[in-house]
Design a protein around this motif. Structure first.
Motif, PDB file in Angstrom:
ATOM      1  N   PHE A 187      64.672  -8.447  48.966  1.00 47.04           N
ATOM      2  CA  PHE A 187      63.394  -7.747  48.937  1.00 47.04           C
ATOM      3  C   PHE A 187      62.786  -7.816  47.534  1.00 47.04           C
ATOM      4  O   PHE A 187      61.571  -7.969  47.386  1.00 47.04           O
ATOM      5  CB  PHE A 187      63.584  -6.290  49.362  1.00 47.04           C
ATOM      6  N   SER A 188      63.625  -7.715  46.518  1.00 51.50           N
ATOM      7  CA  SER A 188      63.141  -7.827  45.143  1.00 51.50           C
ATOM      8  C   SER A 188      62.499  -9.181  44.890  1.00 51.50           C
ATOM      9  O   SER A 188      61.432  -9.281  44.263  1.00 51.50           O
ATOM     10  CB  SER A 188      64.298  -7.611  44.166  1.00 51.50           C
ATOM     11  N   PHE A 189      63.123 -10.248  45.372  1.00 47.05           N
ATOM     12  CA  PHE A 189      62.578 -11.584  45.166  1.00 47.05           C
ATOM     13  C   PHE A 189      61.268 -11.774  45.925  1.00 47.05           C
ATOM     14  O   PHE A 189      60.330 -12.402  45.421  1.00 47.05           O
ATOM     15  CB  PHE A 189      63.593 -12.651  45.590  1.00 47.05           C
ATOM     16  N   LEU A 190      61.184 -11.249  47.146  1.00 44.94           N
ATOM     17  CA  LEU A 190      59.934 -11.346  47.901  1.00 44.94           C
ATOM     18  C   LEU A 190      58.820 -10.576  47.189  1.00 44.94           C
ATOM     19  O   LEU A 190      57.672 -11.030  47.152  1.00 44.94           O
ATOM     20  CB  LEU A 190      60.130 -10.802  49.318  1.00 44.94           C
ATOM     21  N   LEU A 191      59.172  -9.428  46.598  1.00 45.88           N
ATOM     22  CA  LEU A 191      58.179  -8.650  45.857  1.00 45.88           C
ATOM     23  C   LEU A 191      57.674  -9.392  44.628  1.00 45.88           C
ATOM     24  O   LEU A 191      56.548  -9.165  44.170  1.00 45.88           O
ATOM     25  CB  LEU A 191      58.787  -7.313  45.401  1.00 45.88           C
ATOM     26  N   SER A 192      58.496 -10.275  44.091  1.00 43.98           N
ATOM     27  CA  SER A 192      58.095 -10.980  42.871  1.00 43.98           C
ATOM     28  C   SER A 192      56.922 -11.921  43.121  1.00 43.98           C
ATOM     29  O   SER A 192      56.170 -12.230  42.187  1.00 43.98           O
ATOM     30  CB  SER A 192      59.279 -11.777  42.309  1.00 43.98           C
ATOM     31  N   ILE A 193      56.746 -12.386  44.337  1.00 46.71           N
ATOM     32  CA  ILE A 193      55.739 -13.419  44.611  1.00 46.71           C
ATOM     33  C   ILE A 193      54.323 -12.913  44.336  1.00 46.71           C
ATOM     34  O   ILE A 193      53.592 -13.519  43.534  1.00 46.71           O
ATOM     35  CB  ILE A 193      55.889 -13.947  46.049  1.00 46.71           C
ATOM     36  N   PRO A 194      53.875 -11.799  44.961  1.00 42.46           N
ATOM     37  CA  PRO A 194      52.522 -11.332  44.624  1.00 42.46           C
ATOM     38  C   PRO A 194      52.400 -10.837  43.188  1.00 42.46           C
ATOM     39  O   PRO A 194      51.342 -10.977  42.568  1.00 42.46           O
ATOM     40  CB  PRO A 194      52.265 -10.200  45.631  1.00 42.46           C
ATOM     41  N   VAL A 195      53.475 -10.277  42.635  1.00 42.07           N
ATOM     42  CA  VAL A 195      53.418  -9.766  41.262  1.00 42.07           C
ATOM     43  C   VAL A 195      53.230 -10.901  40.260  1.00 42.07           C
ATOM     44  O   VAL A 195      52.375 -10.832  39.367  1.00 42.07           O
ATOM     45  CB  VAL A 195      54.694  -8.954  40.937  1.00 42.07           C
ATOM     46  N   ILE A 196      54.025 -11.960  40.386  1.00 41.09           N
ATOM     47  CA  ILE A 196      53.893 -13.101  39.479  1.00 41.09           C
ATOM     48  C   ILE A 196      52.524 -13.757  39.657  1.00 41.09           C
ATOM     49  O   ILE A 196      51.868 -14.156  38.689  1.00 41.09           O
ATOM     50  CB  ILE A 196      55.020 -14.124  39.716  1.00 41.09           C
ATOM     51  N   PHE A 197      52.074 -13.848  40.910  1.00 43.99           N
ATOM     52  CA  PHE A 197      50.768 -14.461  41.192  1.00 43.99           C
ATOM     53  C   PHE A 197      49.638 -13.663  40.535  1.00 43.99           C
ATOM     54  O   PHE A 197      48.762 -14.233  39.875  1.00 43.99           O
ATOM     55  CB  PHE A 197      50.558 -14.550  42.699  1.00 43.99           C
ATOM     56  N   LEU A 198      49.660 -12.345  40.701  1.00 39.99           N
ATOM     57  CA  LEU A 198      48.599 -11.504  40.129  1.00 39.99           C
ATOM     58  C   LEU A 198      48.650 -11.492  38.604  1.00 39.99           C
ATOM     59  O   LEU A 198      47.616 -11.584  37.943  1.00 39.99           O
ATOM     60  CB  LEU A 198      48.725 -10.078  40.682  1.00 39.99           C
ATOM     61  N   ALA A 199      49.871 -11.378  38.058  1.00 38.31           N
ATOM     62  CA  ALA A 199      50.005 -11.368  36.600  1.00 38.31           C
ATOM     63  C   ALA A 199      49.545 -12.695  36.014  1.00 38.31           C
ATOM     64  O   ALA A 199      48.861 -12.739  34.982  1.00 38.31           O
ATOM     65  CB  ALA A 199      51.454 -11.093  36.209  1.00 38.31           C
ATOM     66  N   GLY A 200      49.906 -13.792  36.672  1.00 39.87           N
ATOM     67  CA  GLY A 200      49.468 -15.098  36.203  1.00 39.87           C
ATOM     68  C   GLY A 200      47.959 -15.253  36.281  1.00 39.87           C
ATOM     69  O   GLY A 200      47.344 -15.872  35.400  1.00 39.87           O
ATOM     70  N   GLY A 201      47.360 -14.687  37.320  1.00 40.74           N
ATOM     71  CA  GLY A 201      45.909 -14.741  37.445  1.00 40.74           C
ATOM     72  C   GLY A 201      45.205 -14.017  36.308  1.00 40.74           C
ATOM     73  O   GLY A 201      44.220 -14.518  35.745  1.00 40.74           O
ATOM     74  N   LEU A 202      45.726 -12.839  35.956  1.00 40.11           N
ATOM     75  CA  LEU A 202      45.135 -12.087  34.845  1.00 40.11           C
ATOM     76  C   LEU A 202      45.298 -12.840  33.527  1.00 40.11           C
ATOM     77  O   LEU A 202      44.387 -12.880  32.687  1.00 40.11           O
ATOM     78  CB  LEU A 202      45.784 -10.702  34.745  1.00 40.11           C
ATOM     79  N   GLN A 203      46.479 -13.433  33.338  1.00 42.07           N
ATOM     80  CA  GLN A 203      46.709 -14.211  32.116  1.00 42.07           C
ATOM     81  C   GLN A 203      45.794 -15.434  32.063  1.00 42.07           C
ATOM     82  O   GLN A 203      45.314 -15.828  30.997  1.00 42.07           O
ATOM     83  CB  GLN A 203      48.173 -14.648  32.035  1.00 42.07           C
ATOM     84  N   LEU A 204      45.544 -16.028  33.228  1.00 44.84           N
ATOM     85  CA  LEU A 204      44.686 -17.207  33.281  1.00 44.84           C
ATOM     86  C   LEU A 204      43.260 -16.853  32.869  1.00 44.84           C
ATOM     87  O   LEU A 204      42.600 -17.636  32.161  1.00 44.84           O
ATOM     88  CB  LEU A 204      44.701 -17.782  34.697  1.00 44.84           C
ATOM     89  N   VAL A 205      42.799 -15.683  33.285  1.00 47.03           N
ATOM     90  CA  VAL A 205      41.467 -15.223  32.871  1.00 47.03           C
ATOM     91  C   VAL A 205      41.413 -15.083  31.354  1.00 47.03           C
ATOM     92  O   VAL A 205      40.450 -15.512  30.698  1.00 47.03           O
ATOM     93  CB  VAL A 205      41.114 -13.890  33.556  1.00 47.03           C
ATOM     94  N   ASP A 206      42.457 -14.476  30.786  1.00 53.43           N
ATOM     95  CA  ASP A 206      42.505 -14.321  29.323  1.00 53.43           C
ATOM     96  C   ASP A 206      42.532 -15.681  28.624  1.00 53.43           C
ATOM     97  O   ASP A 206      41.921 -15.852  27.557  1.00 53.43           O
ATOM     98  CB  ASP A 206      43.744 -13.513  28.917  1.00 53.43           C
ATOM     99  N   LEU A 207      43.243 -16.640  29.224  1.00 52.21           N
ATOM    100  CA  LEU A 207      43.331 -17.970  28.620  1.00 52.21           C
ATOM    101  C   LEU A 207      41.959 -18.655  28.598  1.00 52.21           C
ATOM    102  O   LEU A 207      41.567 -19.255  27.607  1.00 52.21           O
ATOM    103  CB  LEU A 207      44.340 -18.831  29.389  1.00 52.21           C
ATOM    104  N   PHE A 208      41.219 -18.548  29.689  1.00 55.59           N
ATOM    105  CA  PHE A 208      39.884 -19.151  29.750  1.00 55.59           C
ATOM    106  C   PHE A 208      38.952 -18.498  28.728  1.00 55.59           C
ATOM    107  O   PHE A 208      38.127 -19.168  28.107  1.00 55.59           O
ATOM    108  CB  PHE A 208      39.303 -19.014  31.152  1.00 55.59           C
ATOM    109  N   ARG A 209      39.095 -17.202  28.551  1.00 56.37           N
ATOM    110  CA  ARG A 209      38.251 -16.496  27.587  1.00 56.37           C
ATOM    111  C   ARG A 209      38.568 -16.897  26.157  1.00 56.37           C
ATOM    112  O   ARG A 209      37.700 -16.854  25.279  1.00 56.37           O
ATOM    113  CB  ARG A 209      38.433 -14.986  27.741  1.00 56.37           C
TER     114      ARG A 209
END
Length: 265
Positions: A187-209
């Motif tokens: 269950f922990s590993f399944l939970l990691s999927i949306p968390v890593i995806f969302l965190a990476g998305g936020l970081q990607l926005v910061d990178l573009f900026r």
């Protein structure tokens, strides 16, 4: 970044992302304990993308079933066990998403010191050890209640504190709620999927900026190495905890925390 730094950081991220030892703590400590400069936001995104790729490939059959039955539940209203698990993963992601958006700036500025990391490693490591030692549950993930899934999600939000470990705190909460070791890790590993995806998305926005120019060779190598090491880590971790449990990771966390206190006090 030289080739050695790329290899060390990518493999370190791949291994520690899913072990209950705090990947963020290790990545923060690398530039503190070595002459290397901070690896930069672009490389952080790359190695997280690699770990995301690894967990998606490893659980691809589960994810396909969950996605299919979740989509069917939207149309028919019938919630099968796999659809319920998918809904539970989404539900458990809400607390950490809200906490991350609210506290991201504060944590990045005020909670990255080695001493605070040491506190997190020791305190939450001992909690994991206690949960694993007293465990009485033999439930699988399909026996989790809606409240239980939400509580694990709330526990996951504590992983924003460096040194806590996202996998460590979610496995701890799942064990306390009656899941067996393998189910808690799954269950922990399944939970990691949306968390890593969302965190990476936020970081990607910061990178573009930031308008930074990425080193594509370093990023691609980082993705590859972190994906391979993360996939191997998930595979062997599941077999390891089934036989031995969490105590070796608890010992490692406590020892590392004590070393950090001794060095930086």
């Amino acid at each position: 970044m030289d080739i050695l730094q790329i290899i060390v950081l990518a493999v370190l991220q791949g291994v520690t992302e899913f072990l209950p030892v705090s990947s963020s703590a290790h990545l923060i400590l690398v530039p503190v304990l070595t002459p290397w400069q901070d690896q930069g936001l672009g490389f952080d995104i790359a190695v997280h993308a690699g770990t995301l790729l690894a967990v998606v490939i490893y659980f691809r059959h589960d994810l396909m079933q969950m996605a299919t039955e979740w989509s069917r539940s939207l149309v028919t209203g019938t919630v099968t066990p796999a659809a319920r698990l998918a809904w539970g993963v989404l539900l458990a992601t809400i607390p950490v998403g809200l906490a991350g958006i609210t506290l991201k700036g504060f944590i990045g500025v005020h909670l990255r010191s080695p001493l605070l990391i040491a506190v997190g490693l020791i305190a939450f490591g001992l909690l994991l050890g206690w949960a694993d030692w007293r465990r009485r549950g033999e439930f699988d993930v399909y026996r989790l209640t809606w409240l239980g899934m939400l509580l694990i999600g709330c526990a996951q939000a504590l992983a924003l504190f460096p040194g806590t470990s996202r996998s460590g705190i979610t496995i701890t909460a799942a064990l306390l709620l009656g899941l067996n070791r393998e189910a808690a890790a799954r269950f922990s590993f399944l939970l990691s999927i949306p968390v890593i995806f969302l965190a990476g998305g936020l970081q990607l926005v910061d990178l573009f900026r930031s308008a930074a120019t990425p080193d594509w060779n370093a990023l691609l190598l980082g993705v590859l190495l972190s994906a391979v090491s993360a996939f191997a880590c998930i595979h062997y971790f599941m077999a390891f905890i089934r036989r031995i449990g969490m105590q070796p990771f608890v010992i490692y966390r406590v020892v590392l925390g004590v070393i950090l206190i001794a060095v930086f006090w």
